[in-house]
Design a protein around this motif. Structure first.
Motif, PDB file in Angstrom:
ATOM      1  N   ALA A  23      44.474  31.546  40.160  1.00  0.00           N
ATOM      2  CA  ALA A  23      42.637  31.826  39.692  1.00  0.00           C
ATOM      3  C   ALA A  23      42.204  31.678  41.231  1.00  0.00           C
ATOM      4  O   ALA A  23      41.224  32.754  41.458  1.00  0.00           O
ATOM      5  CB  ALA A  23      41.635  31.165  38.798  1.00  0.00           C
ATOM      6  N   ALA A  24      41.623  30.719  42.280  1.00  0.00           N
ATOM      7  CA  ALA A  24      41.125  30.711  43.276  1.00  0.00           C
ATOM      8  C   ALA A  24      42.086  31.836  44.407  1.00  0.00           C
ATOM      9  O   ALA A  24      40.672  32.153  45.205  1.00  0.00           O
ATOM     10  CB  ALA A  24      41.634  29.174  43.813  1.00  0.00           C
ATOM     11  N   LEU A  25      42.785  32.461  44.094  1.00  0.00           N
ATOM     12  CA  LEU A  25      43.611  33.026  45.576  1.00  0.00           C
ATOM     13  C   LEU A  25      43.529  34.704  44.466  1.00  0.00           C
ATOM     14  O   LEU A  25      42.833  35.749  45.291  1.00  0.00           O
ATOM     15  CB  LEU A  25      45.457  33.858  45.194  1.00  0.00           C
ATOM     16  N   VAL A  26      43.125  34.753  43.584  1.00  0.00           N
ATOM     17  CA  VAL A  26      42.481  35.659  42.325  1.00  0.00           C
ATOM     18  C   VAL A  26      41.128  35.898  43.199  1.00  0.00           C
ATOM     19  O   VAL A  26      41.175  37.412  43.361  1.00  0.00           O
ATOM     20  CB  VAL A  26      43.010  35.757  41.400  1.00  0.00           C
ATOM     21  N   ASP A  27      40.267  35.491  43.286  1.00  0.00           N
ATOM     22  CA  ASP A  27      39.523  34.802  43.266  1.00  0.00           C
ATOM     23  C   ASP A  27      38.490  35.368  44.484  1.00  0.00           C
ATOM     24  O   ASP A  27      38.401  36.453  44.872  1.00  0.00           O
ATOM     25  CB  ASP A  27      38.446  33.857  42.524  1.00  0.00           C
ATOM     26  N   ASP A  28      39.510  34.184  45.371  1.00  0.00           N
ATOM     27  CA  ASP A  28      39.327  34.934  46.862  1.00  0.00           C
ATOM     28  C   ASP A  28      39.862  36.229  47.240  1.00  0.00           C
ATOM     29  O   ASP A  28      39.286  37.582  48.110  1.00  0.00           O
ATOM     30  CB  ASP A  28      40.446  33.826  47.688  1.00  0.00           C
ATOM     31  N   ALA A  29      40.413  36.762  46.724  1.00  0.00           N
ATOM     32  CA  ALA A  29      41.729  38.305  47.463  1.00  0.00           C
ATOM     33  C   ALA A  29      40.195  39.224  47.088  1.00  0.00           C
ATOM     34  O   ALA A  29      40.414  40.234  47.423  1.00  0.00           O
ATOM     35  CB  ALA A  29      43.082  38.160  47.592  1.00  0.00           C
ATOM     36  N   THR A  30      39.971  39.205  46.504  1.00  0.00           N
ATOM     37  CA  THR A  30      39.642  40.196  45.239  1.00  0.00           C
ATOM     38  C   THR A  30      38.355  40.142  45.027  1.00  0.00           C
ATOM     39  O   THR A  30      37.043  41.967  44.399  1.00  0.00           O
ATOM     40  CB  THR A  30      40.171  40.764  43.715  1.00  0.00           C
ATOM     41  N   GLY A  31      37.773  39.528  44.841  1.00  0.00           N
ATOM     42  CA  GLY A  31      36.173  38.904  44.896  1.00  0.00           C
ATOM     43  C   GLY A  31      36.026  39.017  43.097  1.00  0.00           C
ATOM     44  O   GLY A  31      34.883  39.411  43.463  1.00  0.00           O
ATOM     45  N   LEU A  48      44.938  33.032  31.280  1.00  0.00           N
ATOM     46  CA  LEU A  48      43.655  33.582  32.967  1.00  0.00           C
ATOM     47  C   LEU A  48      43.465  34.692  32.278  1.00  0.00           C
ATOM     48  O   LEU A  48      44.096  35.450  31.986  1.00  0.00           O
ATOM     49  CB  LEU A  48      44.934  33.232  34.079  1.00  0.00           C
ATOM     50  N   SER A  49      42.172  35.138  32.698  1.00  0.00           N
ATOM     51  CA  SER A  49      41.344  36.326  32.068  1.00  0.00           C
ATOM     52  C   SER A  49      40.606  36.574  33.803  1.00  0.00           C
ATOM     53  O   SER A  49      40.269  35.999  34.088  1.00  0.00           O
ATOM     54  CB  SER A  49      40.499  36.143  31.047  1.00  0.00           C
ATOM     55  N   GLY A  50      40.189  38.484  33.287  1.00  0.00           N
ATOM     56  CA  GLY A  50      40.153  38.310  34.734  1.00  0.00           C
ATOM     57  C   GLY A  50      41.087  39.389  36.017  1.00  0.00           C
ATOM     58  O   GLY A  50      39.946  39.402  36.961  1.00  0.00           O
ATOM     59  N   THR A  51      41.910  39.179  34.989  1.00  0.00           N
ATOM     60  CA  THR A  51      42.842  40.349  35.904  1.00  0.00           C
ATOM     61  C   THR A  51      44.101  40.355  35.182  1.00  0.00           C
ATOM     62  O   THR A  51      43.641  40.316  34.472  1.00  0.00           O
ATOM     63  CB  THR A  51      43.335  38.789  37.625  1.00  0.00           C
ATOM     64  N   THR A  52      45.262  41.270  36.003  1.00  0.00           N
ATOM     65  CA  THR A  52      45.931  42.062  35.566  1.00  0.00           C
ATOM     66  C   THR A  52      47.497  41.213  36.741  1.00  0.00           C
ATOM     67  O   THR A  52      47.039  40.735  37.486  1.00  0.00           O
ATOM     68  CB  THR A  52      46.008  43.268  35.842  1.00  0.00           C
ATOM     69  N   TRP A  53      47.942  40.945  35.251  1.00  0.00           N
ATOM     70  CA  TRP A  53      49.457  40.623  36.275  1.00  0.00           C
ATOM     71  C   TRP A  53      50.161  41.248  37.831  1.00  0.00           C
ATOM     72  O   TRP A  53      50.313  40.901  38.220  1.00  0.00           O
ATOM     73  CB  TRP A  53      51.292  40.573  35.076  1.00  0.00           C
ATOM     74  N   ASP A  54      50.066  42.536  37.422  1.00  0.00           N
ATOM     75  CA  ASP A  54      49.756  43.271  39.037  1.00  0.00           C
ATOM     76  C   ASP A  54      49.234  42.855  39.922  1.00  0.00           C
ATOM     77  O   ASP A  54      49.519  42.658  40.958  1.00  0.00           O
ATOM     78  CB  ASP A  54      49.478  45.327  38.378  1.00  0.00           C
ATOM     79  N   GLU A  55      47.863  42.523  39.501  1.00  0.00           N
ATOM     80  CA  GLU A  55      46.834  42.503  40.764  1.00  0.00           C
ATOM     81  C   GLU A  55      47.504  41.149  41.090  1.00  0.00           C
ATOM     82  O   GLU A  55      47.485  40.467  42.350  1.00  0.00           O
ATOM     83  CB  GLU A  55      45.431  41.927  39.688  1.00  0.00           C
TER      84      GLU A  55
END
Length: 94
Positions: A23-31, A48-55
């Motif tokens: 989750a931290a990696l996704v948050d940092d990379a995407t905002g 994990l919510s708020g993202t997609t598998w592709d992302e």
């Protein structure tokens, strides 16, 4: 976006920390803001919510590629006992 089901056991600290790290990696990379949660089911499931598998795949690939690049802090080396060794190598002996 839907909840992404992640493997894991409620009793495992490794599963909790892996989910928080992802989750931290996704948050940092995407905002964006991702959320880690366990279901209330009799057999709790990690999501994990708020993202997609592709992302997630793109973020993890970019993170790994950056760390594998020449000059990354993970590629740093030094000398231990007169022998060149990676600074984060489990074989470093003092």
């Amino acid at each position: 976006m839907t909840d992404l089901a992640l493997p894991g056991r409620l009793e495992s600290a490794l599963d909790h920390l892996a989910a928080y790290g992802l989750a931290a990696l996704v948050d940092d990379a995407t905002g964006s803001t991702t959320r880690v949660a366990w279901s209330d089911a009799p057999e709790p499931a990690l999501a994990l919510s708020g993202t997609t598998w592709d992302e997630v795949g793109q973020v993890v690939h970019a993170h790994a590629t950056a760390r594998a690049a020449e000059g990354s802090w993970l590629q740093a080396s030094g000398v231990a006992g007169g022998t060149p060794a990676g600074l984060f190598s489990p074989r470093v002996k003092g």
